[in-house]
Design a protein around this motif. Structure first.
Motif, short mmCIF file in Angstrom:
data_model
loop_
_atom_site.label_atom_id
_atom_site.label_comp_id
_atom_site.label_asym_id
_atom_site.label_seq_id
_atom_site.Cartn_x
_atom_site.Cartn_y
_atom_site.Cartn_z
N THR A 160 -6.87 6.33 -4.52
CA THR A 160 -5.42 6.51 -4.37
C THR A 160 -5.09 7.72 -3.50
OG1 THR A 160 -5.18 7.96 -6.29
CG2 THR A 160 -5.17 5.58 -6.70
N ARG A 179 0.83 -1.19 0.00
CA ARG A 179 0.00 0.00 0.00
C ARG A 179 0.88 1.25 0.00
NH1 ARG A 179 -5.13 -0.42 2.26
NH2 ARG A 179 -5.20 1.84 2.05
N ALA A 180 0.31 2.37 -0.42
CA ALA A 180 1.03 3.63 -0.47
C ALA A 180 1.64 3.96 0.89
CB ALA A 180 0.10 4.75 -0.91
N GLU A 197 -4.21 -1.03 -3.94
CA GLU A 197 -5.06 -0.02 -3.32
C GLU A 197 -6.05 -0.70 -2.37
OE1 GLU A 197 -4.28 2.96 -3.66
OE2 GLU A 197 -3.13 3.01 -5.52
N ARG A 213 2.26 -1.92 -6.37
CA ARG A 213 1.38 -1.17 -5.48
C ARG A 213 -0.06 -1.68 -5.59
NH1 ARG A 213 0.91 5.42 -5.23
NH2 ARG A 213 -1.35 5.54 -5.06
#
Length: 271
Positions: free
Chosen positions: A204, A99-100, A126, A124
């Motif tokens: 995002t 995840r970010a 989400e 990546r």
């Protein structure tokens, strides 16, 4: 009688189109063939799946139930096929989702040093596809954040981190050294997990930036996101009593992969 997955795929096509002709075109088969397959499936199940009329088709209660189950059934079958093919080729590739804000570099490098013959790739994910990408085999395992749909997954908690408020740079609380949750009472919060009917879902971190900078709301993000992502029109302020964010490593529960086991061991120590 066992379910015929080909018939189930045909059923899903009709259920999504609610029209036998359009579904047949999508499947590249003749409409009479499709109709026979659906009737055969209904006979197998002992239940009518569609109500048909001159305008198309509508799902019966049994059809709606099968549609709920069919997508997961087909996804599981596709994932099993990919896993078997991967096992036949030999375990030479590992795809790690994240995840970010979550840094996986240390774990990937440590794992790569111990397994130089394995191609390790990071992808990546989400919040709205993190479980699906694991279950369908697109990633082998992934660093996730809660909330998590745990069905079919094995979870390994790794660590927690504090969360901070993401605010517009001109917000009344911008520049404060610290906040309490009570300070944010009355604020408009971005609803990205449970949007209202006409809201566009937020997927995002970049979309969060646009909403917050545009004054449409505020949100809480993990500290690692604040450390990695900055914009002049966004500011972050620690919230001392916010519930910590938890980072969890997850993989498909039925996977039998020594590489996943080895990576999980590395992830626990690499940070």
């Amino acid at each position: 009688m066992d379910l015929d997955l080909r018939k189930v795929r045909y059923f899903v096509a009709v259920a999504e189109q609610l029209h036998f002709g359009r579904a047949a075109e999508r499947l590249h088969i003749a409409q009479p063939v499709l109709s026979r397959q659906i009737r055969a499936l209904e006979k197998d199940l002992g239940a009518a799946l569609f109500e048909r009329d001159s305008h198309g088709a509508t799902l019966t209660a049994a059809g709606r139930q099968l549609l709920d189950d069919a997508r997961n059934l087909l996804a599981s079958a596709d994932a099993a096929r990919r896993r078997v093919r991967r096992a036949a080729r030999g375990p030479r590739r590992l795809v790690v989702g994240f995840r970010a804000g979550i840094v996986v570099t240390h774990a990937v490098r440590a794992f790569g040093a111990a397994h130089p013959d394995v191609d390790v790739q990071a992808r990546r994910v989400e919040w709205d596809d993190q479980e699906r990408l694991i279950l369908d085999g697109s990633v082998d395992l992934a660093y996730l954040r809660r909330p998590i749909d745990e069905r079919g997954l094995k979870l390994l908690p790794l660590y927690t981190e504090t969360r901070v408020a993401m605010l517009p740079a001109d917000h009344r609380l911008a520049g404060k050294p610290e906040l309490a949750s009570a300070d944010l009472a009355g604020e408009t919060w971005l609803r990205y997990l449970d949007p209202r009917p006409h809201d566009l879902p937020i997927r995002t971190i970049e979309e969060k930036f646009e909403r917050v900078a545009g004054g449409l709301g505020i949100t809480l993000v993990p500290r690692s996101v604040a450390e990695q992502y900055s914009r002049p029109d966004i500011t972050y302020v620690p919230v001392r009593d916010a519930e910590p964010d938890q980072v969890i490593l997850a993989w498909e529960a039925s996977r039998r992969s020594p590489l996943i086991t080895a990576f999980a061991e590395v992830a626990q120590t690499a940070g």
